[in-house]
Design an enzyme around this catalytic site. Structure first.
Site, PDB file in Angstrom:
ATOM      1  N   ASP A  20       0.923  -1.226   0.151  1.00  0.00           N
ATOM      2  CA  ASP A  20      -0.092   0.043  -0.134  1.00  0.00           C
ATOM      3  C   ASP A  20       0.728   1.278  -0.162  1.00  0.00           C
ATOM      4  O   ASP A  20       0.618   2.195  -0.773  1.00  0.00           O
ATOM      5  CB  ASP A  20      -0.966   0.015   1.260  1.00  0.00           C
ATOM      6  CG  ASP A  20      -1.983  -0.900   1.035  1.00  0.00           C
ATOM      7  OD1 ASP A  20      -2.708  -1.284   0.007  1.00  0.00           O
ATOM      8  OD2 ASP A  20      -2.165  -1.486   2.344  1.00  0.00           O
ATOM      9  N   ARG A  99      -1.491   4.016  16.881  1.00  0.00           N
ATOM     10  CA  ARG A  99      -1.737   4.663  15.869  1.00  0.00           C
ATOM     11  C   ARG A  99      -1.569   6.215  16.065  1.00  0.00           C
ATOM     12  O   ARG A  99      -1.018   7.114  15.435  1.00  0.00           O
ATOM     13  CB  ARG A  99      -3.124   4.516  15.065  1.00  0.00           C
ATOM     14  CG  ARG A  99      -3.242   3.112  14.250  1.00  0.00           C
ATOM     15  CD  ARG A  99      -2.325   3.158  13.101  1.00  0.00           C
ATOM     16  NE  ARG A  99      -2.476   1.885  12.567  1.00  0.00           N
ATOM     17  CZ  ARG A  99      -1.399   0.963  12.127  1.00  0.00           C
ATOM     18  NH1 ARG A  99       0.087   1.617  12.102  1.00  0.00           N
ATOM     19  NH2 ARG A  99      -1.317  -0.254  11.533  1.00  0.00           N
ATOM     20  N   ASP A 128      -7.903   2.370  10.685  1.00  0.00           N
ATOM     21  CA  ASP A 128      -6.823   3.171  10.978  1.00  0.00           C
ATOM     22  C   ASP A 128      -6.718   4.621  10.298  1.00  0.00           C
ATOM     23  O   ASP A 128      -6.127   5.414  10.741  1.00  0.00           O
ATOM     24  CB  ASP A 128      -5.515   2.397  10.348  1.00  0.00           C
ATOM     25  CG  ASP A 128      -5.109   1.128  11.409  1.00  0.00           C
ATOM     26  OD1 ASP A 128      -5.236   1.445  12.493  1.00  0.00           O
ATOM     27  OD2 ASP A 128      -4.301   0.118  10.674  1.00  0.00           O
ATOM     28  N   SER A 177      -2.593 -10.601   6.674  1.00  0.00           N
ATOM     29  CA  SER A 177      -2.248  -9.268   7.025  1.00  0.00           C
ATOM     30  C   SER A 177      -1.901  -8.944   8.272  1.00  0.00           C
ATOM     31  O   SER A 177      -2.664  -9.289   9.021  1.00  0.00           O
ATOM     32  CB  SER A 177      -3.140  -8.065   6.608  1.00  0.00           C
ATOM     33  OG  SER A 177      -2.907  -6.729   7.070  1.00  0.00           O
TER      34      SER A 177
HETATM   35  N1  ARG Z   1      -8.578  -4.579  14.013  1.00  0.00           N
HETATM   36  C1  ARG Z   1      -7.548  -4.078  14.711  1.00  0.00           C
HETATM   37  C2  ARG Z   1      -7.821  -2.614  15.025  1.00  0.00           C
HETATM   38  O1  ARG Z   1      -8.526  -1.851  14.292  1.00  0.00           O
HETATM   39  C3  ARG Z   1      -6.056  -4.423  14.156  1.00  0.00           C
HETATM   40  C4  ARG Z   1      -6.049  -4.127  12.913  1.00  0.00           C
HETATM   41  C5  ARG Z   1      -4.354  -4.652  12.579  1.00  0.00           C
HETATM   42  N2  ARG Z   1      -4.142  -4.699  11.072  1.00  0.00           N
HETATM   43  C6  ARG Z   1      -3.986  -5.624  10.373  1.00  0.00           C
HETATM   44  N3  ARG Z   1      -3.311  -5.530   9.311  1.00  0.00           N
HETATM   45  N4  ARG Z   1      -3.561  -6.871  11.005  1.00  0.00           N
HETATM   46  O2  ARG Z   1      -7.063  -2.161  15.979  1.00  0.00           O
END
Ligand code: ARG
Length: 422
Positions: A20, A99, A128, A177
């Protein structure tokens, strides 16, 4: 360091070296017309390979990439979450907590480097994008989300990367991922998108399969902040890394979850978070000892709200300041040591001590007759009143029912025979 010249339009990109963010580099120049893209990779405890990947990719792209270490700051954020016993649907919030820290570091770096815009490679489906932008939109910077705004799919990105000869690891971006930092390792996508799919051991990296071995650990807290393990003082980063290893060996801290994202989508998530589980459980055990019953029950609501805000990345909300005031006052007394047992994938408290314990062995003991000037017999009056209002209500309602049925009987009784005619 580059000179701080404002004559070139620069954009700072949250850069990981993954697909990405890699495709974002040429797109920011070609589609958005920026003269220069600057990468920023923020270290919140990702594995070494990720920095190598970011560095190699940046080099191949000719991208100036800045790596900024925010591990200590992030560890402090994780400990703030411990003080608020924070989990969201059972998830200790690793990605969510990281984040805002990452977003803030990128913003500051961008300001130092004279950028006028900030960009991230998050999609329009996840959390995110919202967390980054909650921080960035408070600044004067332009905010750009190429993947979301240009409606890119992974397939399109892969093709584009191949056409442009962009340096992305040939197809094995992996089946899953994965997002890793000090606090948790999150695994999503691939076969996990099927909620009934039972993942094998191979998805885990931080945790062993739960086994027969057991271990005891002592966690020491000062004002709710973890400061030592088995009497050895450690800084935050060290302490978390140490516990991830120790507790991971017992299979502690695995979560398989259907998570409700902010936009309403449900997503299958698997997490590993050994240190988080140990510290959260230990901290709660300490609060059991040092807080009053009412403080504990009110704090559960405060904690829950704190976690909701953390999940949403709304950490600068005025509400959070208020919540933290309560979290701070209650944690003033969360100083002490908790003994934890690690066993079969679980970390449970088996002992706790604190100078602030709201506890009197003498008062609770079956062997003493008085507490100060209070004797057992004094409880008789309390026992008489206990439930008084409920008993009163029950009696009044029973009598009312009796009266009502007596009236029906007096009216000629038998309901069934009284047919009503218009
Ligand atoms: N669902 C979780 C959150 O929004 C973690 C997302 C993590 N990303 C990943 N590519 N595994 O905080």
């Amino acid at each position: 360091m580059v000179s701080n010249t404002a004559d070139r339009d620069r954009v700072a990109l949250a850069f990981s070296g993954g697909l990405d963010t890699t495709v974002c580099v040429p797109l920011l120049e070609e589609e958005y017309g920026y003269d220069e893209v600057i990468g920023v990779t923020v270290d919140v405890g990702q594995p070494e390979e990720e920095f190598e990947e970011a560095e190699e990719t940046a080099e191949a792209l000719g991208l100036e990439n800045h790596v900024v270490d925010a591990k200590s700051e992030f560890a402090r954020t994780c400990f703030d979450a411990v003080r608020a016993n924070a989990t969201y649907q059972g998830y200790p919030l690793g990605t969510a907590l990281a984040r805002p820290v990452i977003a803030q570091v990128i913003l500051e770096t961008a300001e130092e480097l004279g950028c006028s815009a900030l960009a991230h490679g998050s999609t329009g489906k996840g959390n995110d994008q919202l967390r980054f932008e909650a921080v960035w939109r408070g600044s004067d910077m332009e905010v750009i989300a190429p993947v979301r705004e240009l409606g890119l799919t992974r397939e399109w990105e892969t093709e584009y990367a191949a056409e442009r000869d962009l340096p992305v690891e040939g197809g094995d971006e992996g089946t899953y991922s994965i997002d890793t930092n000090l606090w948790s390792r999150s695994i999503e996508g691939g076969q996990l998108e099927e909620p009934s799919y039972v993942p094998g051991e191979e998805i885990y990296e931080w945790t062993q399969a739960p086994n027969e071995e057991t271990d005891h650990l002592e966690i020491t807290f000062e004002e709710g902040y973890p400061v030592a393990v088995n009497g050895t003082e450690m800084d935050g980063v060290e302490l978390i890394e140490h516990l991830n290893e120790l507790a991971g060996a017992h299979g502690v801290g695995r979560t398989d979850l259907m998570e409700d994202r902010m936009l309403g989508l449900k997503v299958r998530e698997n997490y590993e978070h050994p240190a988080a589980t140990v510290l959260l459980n230990a901290h709660e055990a300490l609060e059991e000892l040092v807080l009053t019953k009412d403080e504990r029950s009110f704090k559960r609501q405060v904690d829950q709200q704190w976690a909701e805000n953390a999940y949403q990345g709304l950490v600068d909300a005025p509400l959070v300041e208020g919540l933290e005031a309560f979290v701070d006052t209650t944690n003033e007394h969360a100083t002490g040591t908790v003994t934890m047992k690690l066993e079969g994938g679980r970390a449970r408290p088996i002992g706790r001590e604190s100078e602030y314990a709201v506890y009197s062995a003498e008062a609770a003991s079956f062997n003493t007759e008085t507490v100060g000037d209070i004797t057992q017999a004094d409880a008789t009056g309390v026992a008489k009143y206990h439930g008084f209002q409920d008993r009163l209500a029950n009696t009044i309602r029973e009598r009312a029912m009796e009266r009502a049925s007596a009236e029906v009987a007096a009216d000629g009784g038998d309901d069934e025979s009284t047919t009503r005619n218009e």
